[in-house]
Design an enzyme around this catalytic site. Sequence first.
Site, PDB file in Angstrom:
ATOM      1  N   TYR A 123      18.061 -35.573   3.092  1.00 50.14           N
ATOM      2  CA  TYR A 123      19.154 -36.101   2.901  1.00 50.14           C
ATOM      3  C   TYR A 123      18.959 -37.747   2.614  1.00 50.14           C
ATOM      4  O   TYR A 123      19.389 -38.330   2.035  1.00 50.14           O
ATOM      5  CB  TYR A 123      20.587 -35.844   3.665  1.00 50.14           C
ATOM      6  CG  TYR A 123      21.954 -36.228   3.232  1.00 50.14           C
ATOM      7  CD1 TYR A 123      22.564 -35.958   1.893  1.00 50.14           C
ATOM      8  CD2 TYR A 123      22.346 -37.365   3.888  1.00 50.14           C
ATOM      9  CE1 TYR A 123      23.795 -36.565   1.906  1.00 50.14           C
ATOM     10  CE2 TYR A 123      23.611 -37.847   3.662  1.00 50.14           C
ATOM     11  CZ  TYR A 123      24.417 -37.349   2.564  1.00 50.14           C
ATOM     12  OH  TYR A 123      25.609 -37.779   2.067  1.00 50.14           O
ATOM     13  N   SER A 138      24.809 -43.371   1.109  1.00 49.96           N
ATOM     14  CA  SER A 138      25.084 -42.963   2.493  1.00 49.96           C
ATOM     15  C   SER A 138      24.622 -43.804   3.669  1.00 49.96           C
ATOM     16  O   SER A 138      24.014 -44.602   3.493  1.00 49.96           O
ATOM     17  CB  SER A 138      24.312 -41.401   2.592  1.00 49.96           C
ATOM     18  OG  SER A 138      24.495 -41.337   3.829  1.00 49.96           O
TER      19      SER A 138
HETATM   20  P1  NAD Z   1      31.907 -31.874  -1.295  1.00 52.13           P
HETATM   21  O1  NAD Z   1      30.852 -30.871  -0.805  1.00 52.13           O
HETATM   22  O2  NAD Z   1      33.350 -31.732  -0.761  1.00 52.13           O
HETATM   23  O3  NAD Z   1      31.492 -32.154  -2.900  1.00 52.13           O
HETATM   24  C1  NAD Z   1      30.435 -32.271  -3.533  1.00 52.13           C
HETATM   25  C2  NAD Z   1      30.763 -31.508  -4.703  1.00 52.13           C
HETATM   26  O4  NAD Z   1      29.307 -31.532  -5.402  1.00 52.13           O
HETATM   27  C3  NAD Z   1      31.029 -30.041  -4.549  1.00 52.13           C
HETATM   28  O5  NAD Z   1      32.086 -29.742  -5.153  1.00 52.13           O
HETATM   29  C4  NAD Z   1      29.961 -29.189  -5.141  1.00 52.13           C
HETATM   30  O6  NAD Z   1      30.372 -27.942  -5.645  1.00 52.13           O
HETATM   31  C5  NAD Z   1      29.422 -30.243  -6.269  1.00 52.13           C
HETATM   32  N1  NAD Z   1      28.006 -29.962  -6.378  1.00 52.13           N
HETATM   33  C6  NAD Z   1      26.925 -29.719  -5.583  1.00 52.13           C
HETATM   34  N2  NAD Z   1      25.767 -29.098  -6.276  1.00 52.13           N
HETATM   35  C7  NAD Z   1      26.054 -29.461  -7.483  1.00 52.13           C
HETATM   36  C8  NAD Z   1      25.325 -29.307  -8.586  1.00 52.13           C
HETATM   37  N3  NAD Z   1      23.896 -29.085  -8.642  1.00 52.13           N
HETATM   38  N4  NAD Z   1      25.837 -29.506  -9.764  1.00 52.13           N
HETATM   39  C9  NAD Z   1      27.319 -29.965  -9.913  1.00 52.13           C
HETATM   40  N5  NAD Z   1      28.056 -29.958  -8.852  1.00 52.13           N
HETATM   41  C10 NAD Z   1      27.463 -29.766  -7.676  1.00 52.13           C
HETATM   42  O7  NAD Z   1      31.314 -33.388  -0.664  1.00 52.13           O
HETATM   43  P2  NAD Z   1      31.963 -34.668  -0.570  1.00 52.13           P
HETATM   44  O8  NAD Z   1      32.213 -35.052   1.196  1.00 52.13           O
HETATM   45  O9  NAD Z   1      33.173 -34.787  -1.543  1.00 52.13           O
HETATM   46  O10 NAD Z   1      30.552 -35.621  -0.907  1.00 52.13           O
HETATM   47  C11 NAD Z   1      30.646 -36.341  -2.226  1.00 52.13           C
HETATM   48  C12 NAD Z   1      29.428 -37.068  -2.235  1.00 52.13           C
HETATM   49  O11 NAD Z   1      29.575 -38.242  -1.443  1.00 52.13           O
HETATM   50  C13 NAD Z   1      27.938 -36.544  -1.967  1.00 52.13           C
HETATM   51  O12 NAD Z   1      27.010 -37.156  -2.641  1.00 52.13           O
HETATM   52  C14 NAD Z   1      27.786 -36.925  -0.432  1.00 52.13           C
HETATM   53  O13 NAD Z   1      26.539 -36.883  -0.205  1.00 52.13           O
HETATM   54  C15 NAD Z   1      28.673 -38.282  -0.573  1.00 52.13           C
HETATM   55  N6  NAD Z   1      28.841 -38.483   0.981  1.00 52.13           N
HETATM   56  C16 NAD Z   1      29.760 -38.035   1.693  1.00 52.13           C
HETATM   57  C17 NAD Z   1      29.975 -38.438   2.939  1.00 52.13           C
HETATM   58  C18 NAD Z   1      31.105 -37.799   3.560  1.00 52.13           C
HETATM   59  O14 NAD Z   1      31.275 -38.165   4.819  1.00 52.13           O
HETATM   60  N7  NAD Z   1      31.907 -36.727   3.269  1.00 52.13           N
HETATM   61  C19 NAD Z   1      29.203 -39.605   3.309  1.00 52.13           C
HETATM   62  C20 NAD Z   1      28.372 -40.255   2.390  1.00 52.13           C
HETATM   63  C21 NAD Z   1      28.276 -39.799   1.401  1.00 52.13           C
END
Ligand code: NAD
Length: 275
Positions: free
Chosen positions: A169, A156
């Site tokens: 986080y 991130s």
């Molecule tokens: P999202 O919430 O759409 O997807 C995350 C998924 O993880 C969800 O479907 C959720 O059900 C699943 N999840 C959560 N806890 C879980 C568990 N214990 N076991 C199995 N599955 C689980 O979020 P996203 O934006 O698609 O993010 C995906 C990854 O990218 C995350 O690690 C997030 O921190 C990272 N990220 C996102 C962004 C952003 O801007 N969206 C930026 C940097 C990093």
Amino acid sequence: MINEGNSLFDLSGRVAVVTGAGGVLGGSIAASLMRAGVKVVATDIRQENLDTRVAELKHIHEDVIGVAGNVLDLENLKELAQTVKKQWGRIDILVNCAGGNVPGATLREDQNVFDMKIEDWEKVTNLNTNGTVYPCLAFGEVMAEQGSGSIINISSMATYSAITRVPGYSVSKSGINIFTQWLATEMALKFGEKVRVNALAPGFFIGDQNRAVLINPDGSYTERSVKVLARTPMNRFGDISELNGAVQFLCSDAASFITGVILPVDGGFTAFSGV
Ligand code: NAD
């Protein structure tokens, strides 16, 4: 199966596990891998989202399995690794998308760090740290036995400099950075150069876990979004498809000498001082 890339980037016939595949970024990555001819095991803790995702992915081709599960349950992940081995014989790719912020662990504007509940700190650090480490252990062991494989973790922007309101986080994603470098080193030294471990550091994309802090209920940008965009030279959020190319590259033979890298995909956010 359709193959999108040239031969150096070719992934067709490989087997991937994507955690958090019911989510926004994991779903896009799973679909993109499938369009590249990869067989995909999609897993997520939310059964309903996963079912919807797998139904969509089946339109690309038939080789997709959806298995609901928790990335914090190591035994369950190890069983899944054995199931995949039985079904498809190998595991070539692991993309660790499960994770994100946890309500409560994101401090409200009117709170400071001393208001944070320690249970929320533990939840978010556990999810992002162990939720990446455990799948690396379960599926990475299969790659180590095979002597080949590519792991992509998700870091991130919160690991380069402080981003307000998200202490747990930030700490846990920073842990993912050093674990990525550590495991990359371990794999290459002990299991050979064909087991590679890298991470992507996405800039700002609208996901389920961060939508509320970036978009107001009326659809306008929050004050936080406006600040993010002011620090992003491209002056926009990432489109959810914009991690896909980096995943394909890092998993392919085009990246055969790349391991232990944390690649920002961020519209210039990390490059820019803000001045
Ligand atoms: P999202 O919430 O759409 O997807 C995350 C998924 O993880 C969800 O479907 C959720 O059900 C699943 N999840 C959560 N806890 C879980 C568990 N214990 N076991 C199995 N599955 C689980 O979020 P996203 O934006 O698609 O993010 C995906 C990854 O990218 C995350 O690690 C997030 O921190 C990272 N990220 C996102 C962004 C952003 O801007 N969206 C930026 C940097 C990093």
